[in-house]
Every structure is written in C-alpha cells, then in structure tokens.
Motif scaffolding. Sequence first.
Motif, PDB file in Angstrom:
ATOM      1  N   GLY A 190      25.715  20.209 -31.116  1.00 11.03           N
ATOM      2  CA  GLY A 190      25.554  18.800 -31.474  1.00 11.03           C
ATOM      3  C   GLY A 190      24.117  18.331 -31.512  1.00 11.03           C
ATOM      4  N   ALA A 191      23.170  19.227 -31.795  1.00 10.64           N
ATOM      5  CA  ALA A 191      21.731  18.913 -31.894  1.00 10.64           C
ATOM      6  C   ALA A 191      21.105  18.565 -30.556  1.00 10.64           C
ATOM      7  CB  ALA A 191      21.478  17.778 -32.892  1.00 10.64           C
ATOM      8  N   GLY A 198      24.530  26.082 -36.057  1.00  7.27           N
ATOM      9  CA  GLY A 198      25.935  26.289 -35.768  1.00  7.27           C
ATOM     10  C   GLY A 198      26.460  27.547 -36.435  1.00  7.27           C
ATOM     11  N   ILE A 199      27.654  27.953 -36.017  1.00  8.36           N
ATOM     12  CA  ILE A 199      28.267  29.146 -36.584  1.00  8.36           C
ATOM     13  C   ILE A 199      29.698  28.813 -37.002  1.00  8.36           C
ATOM     14  CG2 ILE A 199      29.036  30.022 -34.314  1.00  8.36           C
ATOM     15  CD1 ILE A 199      28.379  32.848 -35.414  1.00  8.36           C
ATOM     16  N   LEU A 361      30.906  13.332 -32.293  1.00  9.53           N
ATOM     17  CA  LEU A 361      29.857  14.075 -32.986  1.00  9.53           C
ATOM     18  C   LEU A 361      29.463  13.276 -34.219  1.00  9.53           C
ATOM     19  CD1 LEU A 361      28.096  16.617 -33.245  1.00  9.53           C
ATOM     20  CD2 LEU A 361      29.943  17.633 -34.596  1.00  9.53           C
ATOM     21  N   LYS A 362      28.234  12.765 -34.230  1.00 12.28           N
ATOM     22  CA  LYS A 362      27.710  12.009 -35.375  1.00 12.28           C
ATOM     23  C   LYS A 362      26.991  12.989 -36.289  1.00 12.28           C
ATOM     24  CE  LYS A 362      24.889   7.902 -36.416  1.00 12.28           C
ATOM     25  NZ  LYS A 362      23.540   8.382 -36.755  1.00 12.28           N
ATOM     26  N   ALA A 367      25.365  18.061 -41.148  1.00 12.73           N
ATOM     27  CA  ALA A 367      24.427  18.514 -40.130  1.00 12.73           C
ATOM     28  C   ALA A 367      24.536  17.594 -38.921  1.00 12.73           C
ATOM     29  CB  ALA A 367      23.002  18.512 -40.659  1.00 12.73           C
ATOM     30  N   ALA A 368      24.737  18.170 -37.738  1.00 13.69           N
ATOM     31  CA  ALA A 368      24.907  17.368 -36.531  1.00 13.69           C
ATOM     32  C   ALA A 368      23.659  16.543 -36.250  1.00 13.69           C
ATOM     33  CB  ALA A 368      25.219  18.276 -35.350  1.00 13.69           C
TER      34      ALA A 368
END
Length: 379
Positions: A190-191, A198-199, A361-362, A367-368
């Motif tokens: 989540g950054a 991420g995967i 999750l924003k 993209a987080a």
Amino acid sequence: MRYCFPTTHQWSGKYWGWCATLLGGATVAQAQQVAPVAPYVVGAYAQGSFIVAHAPAVAHLAVSHPTGAELNLQRQTTGTAPWHAWYRYPKVGLALVYYDYHNPRLGQSFAATAYINKAIWRTARQELNFRLGTGLGYFTTSYDRFDNKRNSMMGSRLNATIQTRIEYDMAVTEHLGVLLGFAFNHYSNGATTKPNRGINLPSVVLGLNYHQQRAFRPQPAEASTEPADIGRFFLNLSTSYAFKQLDEVDQWNNRHYSVFSATVAVGRRLNRKSNLMLGLEGFRDQSLRVEQLRNPQTGNRLPDIKKAGVYLGHELLFGRLAFVSHLGVYVYNPYKSNPFYYERLGLKYHFTKHVFGEVDLKVHRAAADALELRVGMKL
C-alpha cells in the motif's frame, strides 16, 4: 406418555423427579435435532502460477513460474444471522498459503487470509463457487539497496494480500471432493514502503476437499422482515491516517510521511445487501511538500498540497462487515501530482450501531497511493 401417569394415587417425589428427567431429556434432544449444525470443509491444494509484468520496471522479475500450496478450513453458514440467507448460505474460511517464486530476488511468501466462499451453482455432488479473501503476507526477502536492489516489486517483507477465485468441487466419495480452481492473488504494502510495484499471480489450483457434510440443507427459516433501515438516509463522519514513502531514498533513510483525511458522507440503504454513498473529503499528504522541494522545476512558488474530492461509493453488507468501493474525482487539486480521479477499496466493520473502523487502499490509476486506517461515526 401413559407410563408417567399411573392409576395409583401413591405419588412420590422420587417418581415425579424421574418423569421430569425423562421429559426434560426429550426436550433437549428435540432442540438438538432442530438446531442447525455448521459443517466444516478442510482443503489441501497445489497452485501453479505466473507473474504478471504489469509495468516495464518489473519485466525482469516476471520470468519465473511460482508454485505454491494451501491449507484451509471452511465453515458452512446456517442462518444464525440474517445475511446468511440473503447470500444463500456462503461458507466462511481461513487459508494458509505458501509460494516459492523460484527467483532469489523474490524468495518465498507465507500468507494468512480470511475469506467468504459463495455458491454460484450447487447440487448434491457438485459445487461452483466464487471466493473473495484478504489478509497479510510475509516475504522472505524484499528490496535492499545493497543486496537486492533489483527487486522493484516488494519494498517490504510484510504486505497485504487480496485473493479472488472461481473453483469447481466434484464429489468422488461421500466426503471427499476434487477441486479445480482459477485464482488471482495480489500482494502489496500500500505504498507504506517504496518501491511498491506489487506482485500479481494468476494461478491454477488443484486439490482435495474433505466435506463433513456434503449436501447441506439449511433448516427452513421463518419469514423474516426486511431490515428496518431500508430506504433511509444516514450520515457518516470519519477521519483517516496513513503513512508512506516517496521513493527508495526514503527507505534508505527510514523516513515516512503522514497522510490525513477528513470525510463527510451521506448514505442510503438500498436493500438487504447494499448501501449507496456520496461523500466529500479533504486530504493532506505531507510527502507532496517534500516531492516539491526535491523537484527544481517547481521554483519558489509551491502550489498548495491540500486536496479535496467528491466520491460515489457502494457498500456490500455482510452483517456488521462491509466491502467498500469508491470512485472519486478531485475538485480542488492545485498540485497536479496525480490523475484527476482516485479509487478506494476497503473493509469496514461496525463495532457498535454508531461507531465503525475501516481499512482502505486508496489508488491512483491502479497504483497504490496510501493504506488508510479510518475511524468514524454513523448518525
């Protein structure tokens, strides 16, 4: 029953106690027969996957074929809560998932997830289910500027995970079933730590299920009234906190920046399963000021880093729990650090009728942006 009422008039306390014991035991036995049982399912699966090269920066990592294993335990809902019947009695479960990525830069991962498994089609010997779950995953290795600087997928060892799956279960004996599934697994922090590409793992799942009771039939339920708040409006007031990094430099220095938000939202319960939401919210992301200072093109005049947005949202209700999805548009955005819109996915839980907590999750264009921890009140 006639044996409890003899013709003699010489009643004794001992005899009455014996009759009461028999009648009481019969009542308990009858109640036990009526009470629904929650049968369980135990599963063991193997998984074969490939890594999605969703960005050029991760193409060099998407070359192996991860393999995994899963153990899980599911319980059948029985109607003890109204939402069980509304969703046609899904199963709820806990899964332990292991992956070997066959790549020393990615290592292995271990995850624990809670999930809901809803039947799409069900007969006495076959089931087609849709599964949705979330939890935490741990990777044995992550980005390191000295030893693993090419791992641009996983910036931290601890990550959140989301899993979706379509699975088909066919009985081979009274209790044993063969399962074939197609799954999608996502891991990200989540950054909170960079890099965080991420995967993503599309997977084929093959394994066995042990069913304590294959052909579950819930007890006939009394006709329940609709929830009293259908059609009614309500107000949500909430605030959230998150922390994040801008890039790998912040990881080297172990530096994080705070992100705050405040939200006012009006909601309406549409039916048993859904709330519709309309919200206004403001954001202050302290990392944006640092980003401006690092960018020489911004000059001496720095745009305001505060933002405001309007969103339309939906809540899928499971009793006190809700799956949250929002699509928002920035209406105040002087510093154009992101697209004009944003998305949000989350889990919301009502601790009481008026107090809730939420993990969101924003996201900006897949993209987080931030993993938000939210608390609020429903009025």
